[in-house]
Design an enzyme around this catalytic site. Structure first.
Site: not given
Ligand code: IMO
Ligand code: MG
Length: 428
Positions: A13, A16, A40-41, A224
């Site tokens: 988050d 990106k 979630g972009h 992520q």
């Molecule tokens: P973006 O791309 C923030 C976190 C989840 C959880 C851990 C594992 O928007 O930055 P998962 O469903 O991937 O197996 O969950 O990773 N998580 C994220 N946290 N931004 C994300 O994506 C995330 N994608 C997964 O909250 O702690």
């Molecule tokens: Mg996000």
């Protein structure tokens, strides 16, 4: 050859999507290389926020080829829903969009398995997004996966799907006492989805390499963040893919020698969603103020994000692991109203002060942040567009980040709109 890897250097988050979208106007290709609909972009489209989960964040920019690389896990239902959603915003997804045939699919049994596993973990739950990410990557590596290329021939897909899903139903019912997935019902839905997605299936690695060789601008859009990386994150509180720049190679078929610049994206503070240690978390009114002002609610799951202060130790660790040459700092404006700003410059662990980021969760959980208090600027930065528009305290804050990270800050974002950026140098 001009390519840039956009990678998160915190717990996700970081913005990106916004940065990728802003750079896309100069890009020929935008490629996702890992993760799935857990991402979630959020980008601003004609002033409206729009959230991409699987589509690369360049999809709304005309003339940009968008690619889902083989390292991504694709939930086909979520993808067609997203294509419909962006169509409502006037974004057409046609032959500008390719999905690599090697990308593995998230199937209903993966989501059912993850729900059962998270429940079984009880207090030890990871707090995943429940998008089926972990089980899909696990099955890919266990050779029980379903690459989306199988959709080219639905009968071939059906045969493998029935075999794999039947085995998974045994696991769901016998080990977890959960409901089995409806294999026939799923097949019916998937047939229609396959018909829609078939036109986008492609063998993409050669095309990406060709684009790079002919000097085109290619953006590799990470999902992520580094601290959620399966190998170098805070395991087991991580996601199941290689989120670092090194993930580009297995995730796209582009060799390491062809990967160019790496730009790390960090918020001016830090957040985390889900469980796991978080040394600079601020679970008080100041953390609440960041959450409210920064709209720190999950773009995928709607969960409130845990908020805290910039962590210089984690930042340096992430910069080093990614080989990031530059940073872009986002959401600086969220800090506009603070009197002072704590910045973590070290950890105290078992009585010793260190700048080393612990590699095990128990050690990280014992880390107490050592803070330096920097003066706030107490004025709006939202209209700043040139470096000289920033208040001196904000410039000093950025300088301190550069010192702690060991690399320059190339730009600072001060609002949701694509143009709400102060650029210190060209990125592409
Ligand atoms: P973006 O791309 C923030 C976190 C989840 C959880 C851990 C594992 O928007 O930055 P998962 O469903 O991937 O197996 O969950 O990773 N998580 C994220 N946290 N931004 C994300 O994506 C995330 N994608 C997964 O909250 O702690
Ligand atoms: Mg996000």
């Amino acid at each position: 050859m001009s390519s840039v890897v956009i990678v998160g250097v915190q717990w996700g988050d970081e913005g990106k999507g916004k940065i990728t979208n802003a750079l896309s106007t100069e890009a020929d290709m935008v490629v996702r290389f890992q993760g799935g609909a857990n991402a979630g972009h959020t980008v601003s489209l004609n002033g409206d926020p729009i959230v991409f989960h699987l589509l690369p964040s360049g999809i709304s920019v005309p003339g940009v080829r968008c690619v889902i690389g083989p390292g991504v896990v694709v939930d086909p239902q979520a993808l067609v829903d997203e294509i419909d959603m962006v169509a409502e915003h006037g974004v057409e997804v046609g032959d500008n969009f390719w999905i690599d045939v090697g990308a593995h699919m998230v199937m209903p049994h993966h989501k059912a398995q993850e729900a059962a596993e998270e429940k079984a973990r009880g207090k030890g739950a990871i707090g995943t997004t429940l998008r089926g990410i972990g089980p899909t990557y696990a099955d890919k590596h266990a050779r029980e996966g379903l690459p989306i290329g199988l959709f080219a021939d639905f009968d071939a897909f059906r045969e493998r799907y029935v075999a794999v899903a039947s085995r998974k139903n045994e696991l769901l019912t016998k080990l977890y006492g959960a409901e089995p997935v409806d294999i026939e019902g799923s097949l019916e839905r998937l047939r229609g989805i396959a018909d829609r997605l078939r036109q986008h299936l492609a063998d993409t690695p050669g095309s990406i390499r060709d684009a790079l060789s002919s000097g085109k601008n290619v953006i590799f859009e990470g999902a992520q963040g580094t601290l959620l990386d399966i190998a170098f994150g805070t395991y087991p509180y991580v996601t199941s893919s290689y989120t670092t720049a090194a993930g580009v190679s297995p995730g796209t078929g582009v060799p390491p020698s062809m990967i160019g610049k790496v730009v790390g994206i960090a918020k001016a503070y830090i957040t985390r969603v889900g469980e796991g240690p978080f040394p600079t978390e601020s679970p008080d009114e100041r953390g609440d103020a960041i959450r409210t002002c920064g709209h720190e609610m999950g773009a995928t799951t709607g969960r409130p994000r845990r908020c805290g202060w910039l962590d210089g130790v984690a930042l340096r660790y992430s910069v080093d692991i990614n080989g990031a040459d530059r940073l872009i700092i986002t959401k600086l404006d969220v800090l506009d109203s603070f009197e002072t700003l704590p910045v973590c410059t070290g950890y105290r662990i078992d009585g010793e002060t260190t700048t080393r980021f612990p590699r095990t969760v128990p050690e990280l959980a014992r880390a107490e942040p050592v803070y330096e208090e920097l003066p706030g600027w107490k004025t709006s930065t939202r209209d700043a567009r040139r470096p000289e528009d920033l208040p001196a305290e904000a410039t000093a804050y950025i300088k301190r980040i550069e010192e702690l990270a060991g690399v320059p800050v190339a730009a600072v974002s001060v609002g949701a709109a694509a143009h709400a950026v102060v650029e210190f140098e060209d990125i592409l």
